[in-house]
Design a protein around this motif. Structure first.
Motif, PDB file in Angstrom:
ATOM      1  N   UNK A  42       0.568  -1.031  -0.226  1.00 31.77           N
ATOM      2  CA  UNK A  42      -0.281   0.127   0.214  1.00 31.77           C
ATOM      3  C   UNK A  42       0.965   1.357  -0.167  1.00 31.77           C
ATOM      4  N   UNK A  43       0.111   2.226  -1.286  1.00 32.81           N
ATOM      5  CA  UNK A  43       0.943   3.075  -1.191  1.00 32.81           C
ATOM      6  C   UNK A  43       0.294   4.802  -1.201  1.00 32.81           C
ATOM      7  N   UNK A  44       1.169   4.976   0.191  1.00 37.34           N
ATOM      8  CA  UNK A  44      -0.005   6.532   0.606  1.00 37.34           C
ATOM      9  C   UNK A  44      -0.905   6.763   1.818  1.00 37.34           C
ATOM     10  N   UNK A  45      -1.536   7.404   2.090  1.00 34.40           N
ATOM     11  CA  UNK A  45      -1.863   7.561   3.665  1.00 34.40           C
ATOM     12  C   UNK A  45      -3.279   6.475   3.867  1.00 34.40           C
ATOM     13  N   UNK A  46      -2.904   5.134   3.405  1.00 34.81           N
ATOM     14  CA  UNK A  46      -3.957   4.455   3.552  1.00 34.81           C
ATOM     15  C   UNK A  46      -4.474   3.455   5.025  1.00 34.81           C
ATOM     16  N   UNK A  47      -5.461   3.636   6.062  1.00 37.81           N
ATOM     17  CA  UNK A  47      -5.115   3.630   7.360  1.00 37.81           C
ATOM     18  C   UNK A  47      -4.982   2.346   7.176  1.00 37.81           C
ATOM     19  N   UNK A  48      -5.064   1.840   9.257  1.00 40.31           N
ATOM     20  CA  UNK A  48      -4.226   0.345   9.203  1.00 40.31           C
ATOM     21  C   UNK A  48      -5.950  -0.071   9.302  1.00 40.31           C
ATOM     22  N   UNK A  49      -6.551   0.693   9.165  1.00 44.77           N
ATOM     23  CA  UNK A  49      -7.880  -0.907   9.094  1.00 44.77           C
ATOM     24  C   UNK A  49      -8.261  -1.341   7.900  1.00 44.77           C
ATOM     25  N   UNK A  50      -7.423  -0.538   6.700  1.00 44.95           N
ATOM     26  CA  UNK A  50      -7.653  -1.058   5.619  1.00 44.95           C
ATOM     27  C   UNK A  50      -6.099  -2.513   5.516  1.00 44.95           C
ATOM     28  N   UNK A  51      -4.906  -2.383   6.081  1.00 39.52           N
ATOM     29  CA  UNK A  51      -3.902  -2.811   6.278  1.00 39.52           C
ATOM     30  C   UNK A  51      -4.338  -4.586   6.805  1.00 39.52           C
ATOM     31  N   UNK A  52      -5.174  -4.157   7.931  1.00 41.98           N
ATOM     32  CA  UNK A  52      -5.560  -5.336   9.306  1.00 41.98           C
ATOM     33  C   UNK A  52      -7.352  -6.032   8.075  1.00 41.98           C
ATOM     34  N   UNK A  53      -7.401  -5.511   7.206  1.00 42.27           N
ATOM     35  CA  UNK A  53      -8.505  -6.125   6.205  1.00 42.27           C
ATOM     36  C   UNK A  53      -8.010  -7.089   4.937  1.00 42.27           C
ATOM     37  N   UNK A  54      -6.489  -6.547   4.469  1.00 45.55           N
ATOM     38  CA  UNK A  54      -5.479  -7.534   4.264  1.00 45.55           C
ATOM     39  C   UNK A  54      -4.840  -8.556   4.726  1.00 45.55           C
ATOM     40  N   UNK A  55      -4.268  -8.621   5.892  1.00 44.28           N
ATOM     41  CA  UNK A  55      -4.188  -9.471   6.874  1.00 44.28           C
ATOM     42  C   UNK A  55      -4.998 -10.551   6.990  1.00 44.28           C
TER      43      UNK A  55
END
Length: 334
Positions: free
Chosen positions: A115-128
């Protein structure tokens, strides 16, 4: 009856094909809960693992589509990401969005996502949660449990501060511009950290929403008796605005005022005088994102330890910065 494949199980469980394959093969990279769920669904569907059923080796990169100020940096990251992925034998998919549901759908077809840019942590968690490895370029909060690849903003700010001191400047402004960008704040912290050690340095931050309001803040500074001989700008685009406005007001650069940017993007050499700035290693950051994902996929690092990978910039000295003059001309009218 249609043959049950990894894709069938992925669709039933809402996970990626990569996560399903790791679960069924007993490899690391997925939680025990995910592994059990996949195994149960596979048994219910009557899945038989094929002799040759290769998990996809696709890496995805998602660029935040509203972060226009960093568009040139994103192009450099894209170039480095593609080149390194090719060297490592991965296919590459890309998309431009900030919507979590679109990113989640995109990630389902990938073994790892950057992810490049100001994506929130919640988006990263959805991927994980899909069982997909994820890494980010950008700033996060302390001890966030995700891998991060970035430049050295704080260090860059300190380097600029030391350079201006060497040139003899003691009245310096940091032109922050629009607030809310973590990298700009870190550059400010880096500058301030150095200047706080010098009693003879006067330092002021100029923070404002609209970048064309620089002249208003310069007028306010002068009204307070603050006449900066140097301007360190949060990014090259801001530096171009400052150079343009100072020239319009009758300043000579760097004789009357030095201007330094951050980024070393194409515009830095398309103005006169050419811009002194800090080089951000965009291509190397892109390649670093791939290296981290490759290490995660191949289990070279402990999944319990989040990684921070930093690529150091360097000062690119051009004509927009020079030694401080004996006195800043006070006759320049604003």
């Amino acid at each position: 009856m249609a043959r049950v494949t990894l894709s069938t199980i992925a669709e039933m469980t809402g996970l990626s094909k990569f996560a399903v394959s790791r679960s069924l093969s007993g490899k690391d990279g997925v939680s025990d809960e995910t592994r059990l769920r996949v195994q149960q669904v596979a048994a219910e569907l009557g899945y038989t693992r094929a002799v040759v059923e290769v998990e996809e080796t696709v890496l995805g990169v998602v660029f935040h589509d509203t972060d226009l100020i960093n568009s040139e940096l994103h192009l450099l990251i894209q170039s480095g990401f593609q080149a390194q992925a090719q060297r490592c034998g991965y296919q590459v998919r890309m998309c431009w969005t900030h919507l979590p549901q679109e990113i989640e759908a995109f990630a389902r077809g990938c073994s790892g996502v950057a992810l490049v840019g100001p994506h929130p942590m919640s988006t990263m968690q959805r991927i994980r949660d899909l069982g997909v490895h994820v890494v980010r370029n950008g700033w996060m909060d302390p001890f966030d449990p995700f891998d991060i690849v970035s430049g050295t903003d704080h260090e860059g700010g300190s380097a600029v501060a030391n350079y201006l001191l060497e040139l003899g400047h003691r009245t310096i402004a940091y032109v922050h511009g629009t607030p809310g960008y973590r990298g700009r704040v870190e550059r400010f912290y880096g500058v301030r950290e150095v200047f706080e050690r010098y009693d003879d340095v006067s330092f002021r931050e100029m923070k404002f929403q609209a970048e064309m309001r620089f002249t208003e803040h310069l007028q306010a500074a002068h009204a307070d008796g603050f006449f900066p001989t140097a301007f360190f700008c949060a990014h090259d685009g801001m530096a171009l605005t400052v150079v343009s406005e100072l020239l319009r007001l009758g300043y000579k650069i760097p004789e009357d005022a030095s201007v330094i940017g951050f980024g070393d993007y194409s515009a830095a050499t398309q103005i006169s005088p050419q811009l002194t700035t800090v080089k951000v290693q965009g291509r190397e950051i892109g390649a670093g994102l791939v290296r981290v994902l490759d290490d995660r996929i191949n289990e070279r690092m402990s999944p319990e330890i989040p990684l921070r990978l930093l690529f150091s910039g360097h000062l690119v000295i051009r004509a927009s910065a020079g030694p401080v003059a004996d006195a800043l001309p006070k006759s320049i009218a604003l």
